[in-house]
Scaffold this motif. Structure first.
Motif, PDB file in Angstrom:
ATOM      1  N   ASN A  62      23.518 -34.242  15.455  1.00 12.16           N
ATOM      2  CA  ASN A  62      24.338 -35.411  15.798  1.00 12.16           C
ATOM      3  C   ASN A  62      24.373 -36.405  14.643  1.00 12.16           C
ATOM      4  O   ASN A  62      25.408 -37.002  14.353  1.00 12.16           O
ATOM      5  CB  ASN A  62      23.793 -36.104  17.043  1.00 12.16           C
ATOM      6  N   ARG A  63      23.235 -36.581  13.986  1.00  7.67           N
ATOM      7  CA  ARG A  63      23.159 -37.512  12.848  1.00  7.67           C
ATOM      8  C   ARG A  63      24.041 -37.034  11.696  1.00  7.67           C
ATOM      9  O   ARG A  63      24.777 -37.816  11.097  1.00  7.67           O
ATOM     10  CB  ARG A  63      21.701 -37.630  12.405  1.00  7.67           C
ATOM     11  N   ASP A  65      26.651 -35.096  11.913  1.00 11.51           N
ATOM     12  CA  ASP A  65      28.046 -35.238  12.341  1.00 11.51           C
ATOM     13  C   ASP A  65      28.514 -36.681  12.190  1.00 11.51           C
ATOM     14  O   ASP A  65      29.625 -36.930  11.698  1.00 11.51           O
ATOM     15  CB  ASP A  65      28.182 -34.769  13.794  1.00 11.51           C
ATOM     16  N   GLN A  66      27.678 -37.641  12.579  1.00 12.09           N
ATOM     17  CA  GLN A  66      28.044 -39.055  12.458  1.00 12.09           C
ATOM     18  C   GLN A  66      28.249 -39.450  10.999  1.00 12.09           C
ATOM     19  O   GLN A  66      29.217 -40.145  10.662  1.00 12.09           O
ATOM     20  CB  GLN A  66      26.955 -39.943  13.060  1.00 12.09           C
ATOM     21  N   VAL A  67      27.341 -39.006  10.127  1.00 11.28           N
ATOM     22  CA  VAL A  67      27.462 -39.342   8.708  1.00 11.28           C
ATOM     23  C   VAL A  67      28.708 -38.691   8.109  1.00 11.28           C
ATOM     24  O   VAL A  67      29.442 -39.321   7.329  1.00 11.28           O
ATOM     25  CB  VAL A  67      26.196 -38.910   7.937  1.00 11.28           C
ATOM     26  N   ARG A  69      31.494 -37.938   9.596  1.00 11.22           N
ATOM     27  CA  ARG A  69      32.695 -38.628  10.072  1.00 11.22           C
ATOM     28  C   ARG A  69      32.813 -40.028   9.466  1.00 11.22           C
ATOM     29  O   ARG A  69      33.887 -40.436   9.019  1.00 11.22           O
ATOM     30  CB  ARG A  69      32.683 -38.729  11.595  1.00 11.22           C
ATOM     31  N   ALA A  70      31.719 -40.778   9.448  1.00  7.77           N
ATOM     32  CA  ALA A  70      31.768 -42.184   9.023  1.00  7.77           C
ATOM     33  C   ALA A  70      31.888 -42.323   7.503  1.00  7.77           C
ATOM     34  O   ALA A  70      32.758 -43.052   7.014  1.00  7.77           O
ATOM     35  CB  ALA A  70      30.528 -42.916   9.508  1.00  7.77           C
ATOM     36  N   ARG A  71      31.031 -41.658   6.762  1.00 13.23           N
ATOM     37  CA  ARG A  71      31.001 -41.872   5.309  1.00 13.23           C
ATOM     38  C   ARG A  71      31.971 -40.980   4.552  1.00 13.23           C
ATOM     39  O   ARG A  71      32.531 -41.386   3.525  1.00 13.23           O
ATOM     40  CB  ARG A  71      29.597 -41.627   4.772  1.00 13.23           C
ATOM     41  N   LYS A  75      36.491 -34.459   9.732  1.00 13.69           N
ATOM     42  CA  LYS A  75      36.813 -34.263  11.148  1.00 13.69           C
ATOM     43  C   LYS A  75      37.018 -32.775  11.388  1.00 13.69           C
ATOM     44  O   LYS A  75      37.152 -31.996  10.447  1.00 13.69           O
ATOM     45  CB  LYS A  75      38.069 -35.039  11.544  1.00 13.69           C
TER      46      LYS A  75
END
Length: 87
Positions: A62-63, A65-67, A69-71, A75
């Motif tokens: 999950n971490r 995936d978040q990085v 997408r955000a940084r 997608k």
């Protein structure tokens, strides 16, 4: 002759006593060093556990995936964007 034997035995007794004192002193020094090293080992084991926990946290899916997408602005591709390459 007996006086000589008594002096030799007395000298041997003093040398043995000094040897015992030296051995006990060395034992105490080594015990202090052992205690210090055991404490250091325990601290390193605690740090290692913390680092393993931190590594597991950073490597969690999950971490990542978040990085991504955000940084990185990544997608999942839409169905029309997927191209299958066959040999």
């Amino acid at each position: 002759m007996t006086r000589f034997l008594v002096i030799v035995l007395l000298l041997a007794n003093v040398v043995a006593a000094i040897g015992v004192v030296h051995a006990r002193h060395q034992h105490r020094q080594l015990f202090v060093e052992l205690t210090r090293l055991v404490d250091e080992r325990d601290e390193l084991n605690i740090d290692f556990g913390r680092l393993q926990l931190e590594q597991a946290t950073w490597a969690e899916a999950n971490r990542i995936d978040q990085v991504a997408r955000a940084r990185l602005g990544m997608k999942f591709p839409e169905a029309g964007e997927i191209v299958v390459v066959r040999p």
